[in-house]
Design a protein around this motif. Sequence first.
Motif, PDB file in Angstrom:
ATOM      1  N   ILE A  59       0.833  -1.203   0.000  1.00  0.00           N
ATOM      2  CA  ILE A  59       0.000   0.000   0.000  1.00  0.00           C
ATOM      3  C   ILE A  59       0.872   1.260   0.000  1.00  0.00           C
ATOM      4  N   ALA A  60       1.946   1.245   0.802  1.00  0.00           N
ATOM      5  CA  ALA A  60       2.833   2.409   0.855  1.00  0.00           C
ATOM      6  C   ALA A  60       3.470   2.676  -0.502  1.00  0.00           C
ATOM      7  N   LEU A  61       3.878   1.620  -1.205  1.00  0.00           N
ATOM      8  CA  LEU A  61       4.481   1.798  -2.526  1.00  0.00           C
ATOM      9  C   LEU A  61       3.470   2.355  -3.518  1.00  0.00           C
ATOM     10  N   GLN A  62       2.213   1.885  -3.410  1.00  0.00           N
ATOM     11  CA  GLN A  62       1.159   2.431  -4.272  1.00  0.00           C
ATOM     12  C   GLN A  62       1.023   3.927  -4.052  1.00  0.00           C
ATOM     13  N   GLU A  63       1.053   4.347  -2.786  1.00  0.00           N
ATOM     14  CA  GLU A  63       0.928   5.771  -2.491  1.00  0.00           C
ATOM     15  C   GLU A  63       2.097   6.560  -3.089  1.00  0.00           C
ATOM     16  N   LEU A  64       3.305   6.003  -2.977  1.00  0.00           N
ATOM     17  CA  LEU A  64       4.476   6.697  -3.502  1.00  0.00           C
ATOM     18  C   LEU A  64       4.439   6.785  -5.028  1.00  0.00           C
ATOM     19  N   ILE A  65       4.047   5.695  -5.676  1.00  0.00           N
ATOM     20  CA  ILE A  65       4.007   5.701  -7.140  1.00  0.00           C
ATOM     21  C   ILE A  65       2.989   6.715  -7.650  1.00  0.00           C
ATOM     22  N   TRP A  66       1.870   6.824  -6.957  1.00  0.00           N
ATOM     23  CA  TRP A  66       0.877   7.828  -7.349  1.00  0.00           C
ATOM     24  C   TRP A  66       1.382   9.243  -7.063  1.00  0.00           C
ATOM     25  N   LYS A  67       2.028   9.424  -5.907  1.00  0.00           N
ATOM     26  CA  LYS A  67       2.506  10.752  -5.518  1.00  0.00           C
ATOM     27  C   LYS A  67       3.632  11.239  -6.429  1.00  0.00           C
ATOM     28  N   VAL A  68       4.580  10.381  -6.701  1.00  0.00           N
ATOM     29  CA  VAL A  68       5.760  10.771  -7.481  1.00  0.00           C
ATOM     30  C   VAL A  68       5.461  10.814  -8.973  1.00  0.00           C
ATOM     31  N   GLN A  69       4.593   9.934  -9.460  1.00  0.00           N
ATOM     32  CA  GLN A  69       4.320   9.818 -10.898  1.00  0.00           C
ATOM     33  C   GLN A  69       5.618   9.579 -11.679  1.00  0.00           C
ATOM     34  N   PRO A  70       6.354   8.516 -11.320  1.00  0.00           N
ATOM     35  CA  PRO A  70       7.654   8.294 -11.961  1.00  0.00           C
ATOM     36  C   PRO A  70       7.524   7.870 -13.420  1.00  0.00           C
ATOM     37  N   ASP A  71       8.542   8.194 -14.199  1.00  0.00           N
ATOM     38  CA  ASP A  71       8.620   7.629 -15.539  1.00  0.00           C
ATOM     39  C   ASP A  71       9.579   6.445 -15.577  1.00  0.00           C
ATOM     40  N   LEU A  72      10.274   6.200 -14.452  1.00  0.00           N
ATOM     41  CA  LEU A  72      11.109   4.994 -14.330  1.00  0.00           C
ATOM     42  C   LEU A  72      11.161   4.564 -12.872  1.00  0.00           C
ATOM     43  N   ILE A  73      10.964   3.262 -12.650  1.00  0.00           N
ATOM     44  CA  ILE A  73      11.198   2.637 -11.345  1.00  0.00           C
ATOM     45  C   ILE A  73      12.318   1.623 -11.536  1.00  0.00           C
ATOM     46  N   VAL A  74      13.350   1.724 -10.712  1.00  0.00           N
ATOM     47  CA  VAL A  74      14.463   0.768 -10.736  1.00  0.00           C
ATOM     48  C   VAL A  74      14.333  -0.138  -9.521  1.00  0.00           C
ATOM     49  N   GLU A  75      14.322  -1.446  -9.749  1.00  0.00           N
ATOM     50  CA  GLU A  75      14.193  -2.406  -8.663  1.00  0.00           C
ATOM     51  C   GLU A  75      15.365  -3.388  -8.693  1.00  0.00           C
ATOM     52  N   THR A  76      16.046  -3.551  -7.557  1.00  0.00           N
ATOM     53  CA  THR A  76      17.040  -4.607  -7.443  1.00  0.00           C
ATOM     54  C   THR A  76      16.396  -5.774  -6.705  1.00  0.00           C
ATOM     55  N   GLY A  77      16.549  -6.972  -7.264  1.00  0.00           N
ATOM     56  CA  GLY A  77      15.887  -8.151  -6.724  1.00  0.00           C
ATOM     57  C   GLY A  77      14.584  -8.390  -7.454  1.00  0.00           C
ATOM     58  N   ILE A  78      14.485  -9.530  -8.145  1.00  0.00           N
ATOM     59  CA  ILE A  78      13.289  -9.838  -8.931  1.00  0.00           C
ATOM     60  C   ILE A  78      12.515 -11.013  -8.343  1.00  0.00           C
ATOM     61  N   ALA A  79      13.214 -12.080  -7.957  1.00  0.00           N
ATOM     62  CA  ALA A  79      12.587 -13.289  -7.431  1.00  0.00           C
ATOM     63  C   ALA A  79      11.502 -13.780  -8.388  1.00  0.00           C
ATOM     64  N   HIS A  80      10.246 -13.895  -7.921  1.00  0.00           N
ATOM     65  CA  HIS A  80       9.155 -14.400  -8.752  1.00  0.00           C
ATOM     66  C   HIS A  80       8.559 -13.334  -9.663  1.00  0.00           C
ATOM     67  N   GLY A  81       8.936 -12.086  -9.454  1.00  0.00           N
ATOM     68  CA  GLY A  81       8.496 -11.019 -10.345  1.00  0.00           C
ATOM     69  C   GLY A  81       7.265 -10.264  -9.912  1.00  0.00           C
ATOM     70  N   GLY A  82       6.696 -10.611  -8.744  1.00  0.00           N
ATOM     71  CA  GLY A  82       5.478  -9.942  -8.312  1.00  0.00           C
ATOM     72  C   GLY A  82       5.640  -8.446  -8.124  1.00  0.00           C
ATOM     73  N   SER A  83       6.791  -8.034  -7.616  1.00  0.00           N
ATOM     74  CA  SER A  83       7.014  -6.610  -7.406  1.00  0.00           C
ATOM     75  C   SER A  83       7.112  -5.868  -8.732  1.00  0.00           C
ATOM     76  N   LEU A  84       7.757  -6.481  -9.725  1.00  0.00           N
ATOM     77  CA  LEU A  84       7.822  -5.857 -11.046  1.00  0.00           C
ATOM     78  C   LEU A  84       6.426  -5.705 -11.642  1.00  0.00           C
ATOM     79  N   ILE A  85       5.616  -6.763 -11.510  1.00  0.00           N
ATOM     80  CA  ILE A  85       4.252  -6.715 -12.021  1.00  0.00           C
ATOM     81  C   ILE A  85       3.454  -5.642 -11.297  1.00  0.00           C
ATOM     82  N   PHE A  86       3.637  -5.556  -9.976  1.00  0.00           N
ATOM     83  CA  PHE A  86       2.952  -4.526  -9.189  1.00  0.00           C
ATOM     84  C   PHE A  86       3.328  -3.132  -9.685  1.00  0.00           C
TER      85      PHE A  86
END
Length: 248
Positions: A59-86
Amino acid sequence: MNPIEQFDQSKSINIAGLGNDDNVQKSAIQFMLDSAPYQYTYNFTWLGRPIIQYPQDIIALQELIWKVQPDLIVETGIAHGGSLIFSASMLELNAICGGCQDAEVLGLDIDIRTHNREAIESHPMFKRISMIQGSSIDPEIIEQVKAKASGKQKILVFLDSNHTHDHVLAELEAYAPLVSVGSYCVVFDTIIEDLPDNMFSDRPWGVGNNPKTAVWEYLKTHPEFEIDTNIQNKLLITVAPDGYLKRL
């Protein structure tokens, strides 16, 4: 004061109260300890892929993504990919609501397993995803990420790979400078410092050697970032206490 301002003021008072309430803070830690034997964070998915996060942090990440309106998110660590899909799905919603139309998420992992790669690449949200296999602190990988970030205006960074002090500190040095002013670098699993050391006996990290100690070290020489304690106070249950770093 109008009703919206009254609501926001009441919310701020409640969040501050949560942060100052030792009993409720201890209860949150106890919940994490009690639920850990059942691998609580492994029990959730996002649009069909395991996300391995507390719902509160999602939920906190959803709030940040809406607030920041990024054109790029960089994520280290993929595992099953759920965070990338989110992240990709949140960027898709931003675009539908008038945000950046070509926003994307870049995932890094030292080992993207074949079955996970295939599941991610076959997902409808893959249209906003790219991936790089390799160590997130390898100079060549860092240069590839910097090239991807070139020309981007608003960048969010999520660090969630190897949780040792040295590795996370190296990630912070490499990727935190990419974060745009007003945006965030979120460092996951800082909670390791607050949990019993014997919980990580099979891992190379533990109390005194983890993402939180890396954050503390990084902040000593980087005043352009500060810990947004408001986020952890309202979440209570989070893997990232002291890990929501806002760029000033």
